[in-house]
Motif scaffolding. Structure first.
Motif, PDB file in Angstrom:
ATOM      1  N   GLY A  36       0.842  -1.215   0.000  1.00 52.05           N
ATOM      2  CA  GLY A  36       0.000   0.000   0.000  1.00 52.05           C
ATOM      3  C   GLY A  36       0.865   1.249   0.000  1.00 52.05           C
ATOM      4  N   GLY A  37       1.909   1.237   0.837  1.00 48.83           N
ATOM      5  CA  GLY A  37       2.840   2.372   0.895  1.00 48.83           C
ATOM      6  C   GLY A  37       3.590   2.540  -0.411  1.00 48.83           C
ATOM      7  N   PHE A  38       3.981   1.402  -1.002  1.00 44.21           N
ATOM      8  CA  PHE A  38       4.694   1.433  -2.284  1.00 44.21           C
ATOM      9  C   PHE A  38       3.816   2.058  -3.373  1.00 44.21           C
ATOM     10  CE2 PHE A  38       5.226  -0.736  -6.378  1.00 44.21           C
ATOM     11  CZ  PHE A  38       6.503  -0.324  -6.703  1.00 44.21           C
ATOM     12  N   ALA A  39       2.545   1.636  -3.399  1.00 42.80           N
ATOM     13  CA  ALA A  39       1.621   2.171  -4.413  1.00 42.80           C
ATOM     14  C   ALA A  39       1.422   3.671  -4.208  1.00 42.80           C
ATOM     15  CB  ALA A  39       0.281   1.439  -4.332  1.00 42.80           C
ATOM     16  N   ALA A  40       1.242   4.076  -2.943  1.00 44.33           N
ATOM     17  CA  ALA A  40       1.042   5.505  -2.654  1.00 44.33           C
ATOM     18  C   ALA A  40       2.293   6.299  -3.054  1.00 44.33           C
ATOM     19  CB  ALA A  40       0.728   5.700  -1.176  1.00 44.33           C
ATOM     20  N   GLY A  41       3.480   5.749  -2.754  1.00 40.59           N
ATOM     21  CA  GLY A  41       4.738   6.420  -3.096  1.00 40.59           C
ATOM     22  C   GLY A  41       4.925   6.530  -4.598  1.00 40.59           C
ATOM     23  N   THR A  42       4.495   5.488  -5.312  1.00 40.74           N
ATOM     24  CA  THR A  42       4.607   5.512  -6.782  1.00 40.74           C
ATOM     25  C   THR A  42       3.718   6.613  -7.361  1.00 40.74           C
ATOM     26  OG1 THR A  42       5.039   3.155  -6.788  1.00 40.74           O
ATOM     27  CG2 THR A  42       4.335   4.100  -8.868  1.00 40.74           C
ATOM     28  N   VAL A  43       2.489   6.678  -6.856  1.00 38.22           N
ATOM     29  CA  VAL A  43       1.554   7.701  -7.356  1.00 38.22           C
ATOM     30  C   VAL A  43       2.090   9.092  -7.026  1.00 38.22           C
ATOM     31  CG1 VAL A  43      -0.773   8.660  -7.085  1.00 38.22           C
ATOM     32  CG2 VAL A  43      -0.454   6.184  -7.242  1.00 38.22           C
ATOM     33  N   LEU A  44       2.520   9.285  -5.779  1.00 35.22           N
ATOM     34  CA  LEU A  44       3.011  10.598  -5.348  1.00 35.22           C
ATOM     35  C   LEU A  44       4.286  10.995  -6.117  1.00 35.22           C
ATOM     36  CD1 LEU A  44       2.447  12.879  -3.301  1.00 35.22           C
ATOM     37  CD2 LEU A  44       3.982  11.723  -1.714  1.00 35.22           C
ATOM     38  N   GLY A  45       5.219  10.042  -6.244  1.00 38.65           N
ATOM     39  CA  GLY A  45       6.472  10.314  -6.961  1.00 38.65           C
ATOM     40  C   GLY A  45       6.213  10.662  -8.418  1.00 38.65           C
ATOM     41  N   THR A  46       5.276   9.937  -9.036  1.00 38.85           N
ATOM     42  CA  THR A  46       4.937  10.182 -10.441  1.00 38.85           C
ATOM     43  C   THR A  46       4.337  11.580 -10.603  1.00 38.85           C
ATOM     44  OG1 THR A  46       4.516   7.830 -10.702  1.00 38.85           O
ATOM     45  CG2 THR A  46       3.622   9.271 -12.418  1.00 38.85           C
ATOM     46  N   LEU A  47       3.388  11.873  -9.729  1.00 38.59           N
ATOM     47  CA  LEU A  47       2.707  13.176  -9.779  1.00 38.59           C
ATOM     48  C   LEU A  47       3.707  14.321  -9.592  1.00 38.59           C
ATOM     49  CD1 LEU A  47      -0.367  13.867  -9.959  1.00 38.59           C
ATOM     50  CD2 LEU A  47      -0.256  14.339  -7.520  1.00 38.59           C
ATOM     51  N   LEU A  48       4.574  14.176  -8.590  1.00 36.41           N
ATOM     52  CA  LEU A  48       5.565  15.222  -8.321  1.00 36.41           C
ATOM     53  C   LEU A  48       6.567  15.352  -9.471  1.00 36.41           C
ATOM     54  CD1 LEU A  48       6.241  14.645  -4.521  1.00 36.41           C
ATOM     55  CD2 LEU A  48       5.288  16.710  -5.544  1.00 36.41           C
ATOM     56  N   ALA A  49       6.929  14.217 -10.081  1.00 33.07           N
ATOM     57  CA  ALA A  49       7.879  14.256 -11.204  1.00 33.07           C
ATOM     58  C   ALA A  49       7.284  15.038 -12.370  1.00 33.07           C
ATOM     59  CB  ALA A  49       8.227  12.832 -11.647  1.00 33.07           C
ATOM     60  N   VAL A  50       6.022  14.771 -12.672  1.00 32.50           N
ATOM     61  CA  VAL A  50       5.363  15.473 -13.782  1.00 32.50           C
ATOM     62  C   VAL A  50       5.280  16.967 -13.466  1.00 32.50           C
ATOM     63  CG1 VAL A  50       3.193  15.718 -15.067  1.00 32.50           C
ATOM     64  CG2 VAL A  50       4.064  13.431 -14.524  1.00 32.50           C
ATOM     65  N   LEU A  51       4.871  17.286 -12.250  1.00 29.55           N
ATOM     66  CA  LEU A  51       4.701  18.702 -11.873  1.00 29.55           C
ATOM     67  C   LEU A  51       6.037  19.450 -11.846  1.00 29.55           C
ATOM     68  CD1 LEU A  51       2.022  18.404  -9.036  1.00 29.55           C
ATOM     69  CD2 LEU A  51       1.700  19.353 -11.318  1.00 29.55           C
ATOM     70  N   THR A  52       7.077  18.839 -11.264  1.00 27.84           N
ATOM     71  CA  THR A  52       8.366  19.538 -11.159  1.00 27.84           C
ATOM     72  C   THR A  52       9.087  19.627 -12.511  1.00 27.84           C
ATOM     73  OG1 THR A  52       9.411  17.499 -10.423  1.00 27.84           O
ATOM     74  CG2 THR A  52       8.796  19.059  -8.705  1.00 27.84           C
ATOM     75  N   ALA A  53       8.817  18.643 -13.396  1.00 26.47           N
ATOM     76  CA  ALA A  53       9.422  18.714 -14.735  1.00 26.47           C
ATOM     77  C   ALA A  53       8.707  19.762 -15.583  1.00 26.47           C
ATOM     78  CB  ALA A  53       9.360  17.351 -15.423  1.00 26.47           C
ATOM     79  N   ARG A  54       7.421  19.939 -15.322  1.00 24.64           N
ATOM     80  CA  ARG A  54       6.606  20.820 -16.179  1.00 24.64           C
ATOM     81  C   ARG A  54       6.612  22.280 -15.703  1.00 24.64           C
ATOM     82  NH1 ARG A  54       4.637  23.512 -19.074  1.00 24.64           N
ATOM     83  NH2 ARG A  54       2.767  23.508 -20.344  1.00 24.64           N
ATOM     84  N   PHE A  55       6.567  22.474 -14.376  1.00 21.58           N
ATOM     85  CA  PHE A  55       6.439  23.838 -13.847  1.00 21.58           C
ATOM     86  C   PHE A  55       7.659  24.223 -13.002  1.00 21.58           C
ATOM     87  CE2 PHE A  55       2.117  22.041 -14.141  1.00 21.58           C
ATOM     88  CZ  PHE A  55       1.590  22.872 -15.107  1.00 21.58           C
ATOM     89  N   ASP A  56       8.299  25.323 -13.377  1.00 17.47           N
ATOM     90  CA  ASP A  56       9.503  25.779 -12.667  1.00 17.47           C
ATOM     91  C   ASP A  56       9.218  26.068 -11.194  1.00 17.47           C
ATOM     92  OD1 ASP A  56      11.007  25.506 -14.878  1.00 17.47           O
ATOM     93  OD2 ASP A  56      10.949  27.612 -15.475  1.00 17.47           O
ATOM     94  N   LEU A  57       8.045  26.653 -10.941  1.00 20.17           N
ATOM     95  CA  LEU A  57       7.703  27.010  -9.557  1.00 20.17           C
ATOM     96  C   LEU A  57       7.602  25.749  -8.682  1.00 20.17           C
ATOM     97  CD1 LEU A  57       6.804  29.209  -7.493  1.00 20.17           C
ATOM     98  CD2 LEU A  57       4.448  28.730  -8.188  1.00 20.17           C
ATOM     99  N   MET A  58       6.966  24.727  -9.228  1.00 25.81           N
ATOM    100  CA  MET A  58       6.829  23.456  -8.487  1.00 25.81           C
ATOM    101  C   MET A  58       8.213  22.849  -8.248  1.00 25.81           C
ATOM    102  SD  MET A  58       3.663  23.197  -7.959  1.00 25.81           S
ATOM    103  CE  MET A  58       3.076  21.582  -7.582  1.00 25.81           C
TER     104      MET A  58
END
Lengths: 239, 194
Positions: free
Chosen positions: A56-78
């Protein structure tokens, strides 16, 4: 197979030489304990619940890591906001987080939280780098041929990042498992592999300690094997 | 019509276009002939809207531009057929196989780009540009790495286009093959040859 025989023989010889079950039990004694544990319903419940919590923790970490990767790669502020924070999380010792998490949440949640905390930076770092490395020439081609956002993600971004993303998940699953078990040892949920490891140590049941460690190793191998196989199958599928 | 008026563009310190002006026609084949590195590809990229000029005006009277890049830019994880299909709307996907077959790639439809020869990749890239449609076709060195026989075959396909086609080349032979108007260029910075 040869390696297994060699190490088992070495272990037997060492156990024979030490001749103290408390310090180093023999493989036969550990195997007997393992058989005994396998016959008890609590063993299977503890293994299943540990797997469930950590996965469960692994799945949550995967979702969170993926989301943050997309946001930080796309938006300079993030990127400015989150990248330093994730790097700090990655370098902070697991024990510090386990103790803090014990203060913040229920005991049963800590292993899942720890697994998530270990997985998020690994997935984030690898996916963010992969997104930023997507071939700009292919992106220009997608722009000229009017792919649009969905098609560009499906035909350019996902196939480009799939390989490093899959590799990061394969690494993360092993780390999630190890950190989750470590968290269980410290926070002692009712039915858990880590709790059994802790009590084996407290009551000086060294064969039991070894048996539970073997369970952790076997489950870890199974989890990583299953995961690698799943990812290989997915990668073979055409886009 | 494509019109550039006093366009200036540079990559850092390297001036590629310096108050460059040109008008390109809205019919037939126009070959832009010039040595490698003179700024022809930059001119195409400006026309296609991939880069913006630092100074000057560009007006393009075409809504949809198809661009065959100097590099093949094929998606390596898609077959030749899927690469062409990717630029077509869902109801026109059957066209992809037909165009590839016309370009002599009927037996390579399911071949992945890394397994194609340089000439085959070039033809898939051309098939993709032709399939996309649009009202202007930009071809940047379409014959690179092709055998003379194959060049003639592709040239006849390009000549069949009813839309205007601008072709970048540095070879007089290719200009002869394609016919049409020729704009001679030199540079950098890019200039019309007198």
């Amino acid at each position: 197979m040869l390696a297994a025989i060699f190490w088992l023989a070495l272990w037997s010889a060492a156990a024979l030489y030490v001749s103290q079950e408390l310090i180093l039990p023999s493989p036969i004694s550990v195997f007997r304990t393992l058989l005994y544990l396998c016959g008890r319903p609590e063993f299977w419940k503890a293994a299943a619940l540990s797997l469930l919590r950590i996965f469960g923790g692994f799945a949550a970490g995967t979702v969170l890591g993926t989301l943050l990767a997309v946001l930080t790669a796309r938006f300079d502020l993030m990127d400015t906001l989150f990248s330093p924070l994730i790097r700090i999380v990655r370098t902070t010792p697991v024990a510090s987080f386990i103790i803090l998490a014990l203060l913040w949440m229920g005991h049963a949640l800590v292993p899942a939280f720890m697994a998530m905390l270990m997985v998020t930076p690994i997935v984030w770092e690898s996916l963010r780098a992969a997104i930023l490395a997507v071939d700009p020439e292919l992106l220009e081609m997608a722009f000229i041929y009017r792919f649009g956002a969905v098609k560009t993600i499906k035909l350019v971004y996902i196939p480009s990042v799939l390989s490093p993303y899959a590799a990061s998940l394969a690494t993360a699953v092993g780390l999630a498992w190890k950190s989750g078990i470590a968290a269980e040892v410290l926070c002692l949920p009712r039915l858990a592999i880590g709790t059994n490891l802790y009590y084996s140590k407290i009551y000086l049941e060294t064969p039991s300690l070894f048996a539970w460690t073997i369970v952790v190793i076997v489950l870890s191998f199974m989890l990583e094997g299953l995961f690698s196989r799943l990812l290989r199958k997915r990668r073979k599928k055409r886009w | 019509m494509v019109r550039l008026k006093d366009v200036t563009f540079s990559f850092g310190d390297r001036l590629v276009l310096d108050s460059f002006s040109i008008e390109l026609p809205n019919e037939g084949i126009t070959c832009l002939l010039g040595p490698s590195g003179c700024g022809k590809t930059t001119l195409f990229r400006l026309i296609a809207g991939l880069i913006r000029p630092q100074l000057g005006e560009i007006s393009v009277d075409f809504n949809k531009i198809s661009f065959m890049f100097q590099e093949d830019r094929l998606l390596p994880w898609l077959s030749a057929l899927e690469n062409v299909r990717a630029v077509l709307p869902a109801d026109e996907r059957d066209k992809a196989g037909l165009i590839l077959s016309e370009l002599g790639l009927g037996n390579e439809l399911n071949t992945m780009p890394p397994e194609l020869s340089a000439g085959m990749k070039r033809r898939v890239a051309l098939a993709r540009a032709l399939a996309f449609g649009g009202d202007l076709l930009l071809l940047d060195e379409p014959f690179t790495g092709l055998e003379p026989e194959l060049m003639e075959r592709l040239a006849s396909h390009i000549k069949k286009q009813s839309r205007p086609v601008y072709v970048i080349t540095h070879s007089e032979k290719e200009v002869e093959l394609l016919g049409g108007r020729t704009v001679r260029l030199k540079g950098p910075p890019l200039k019309l040859e007198n």
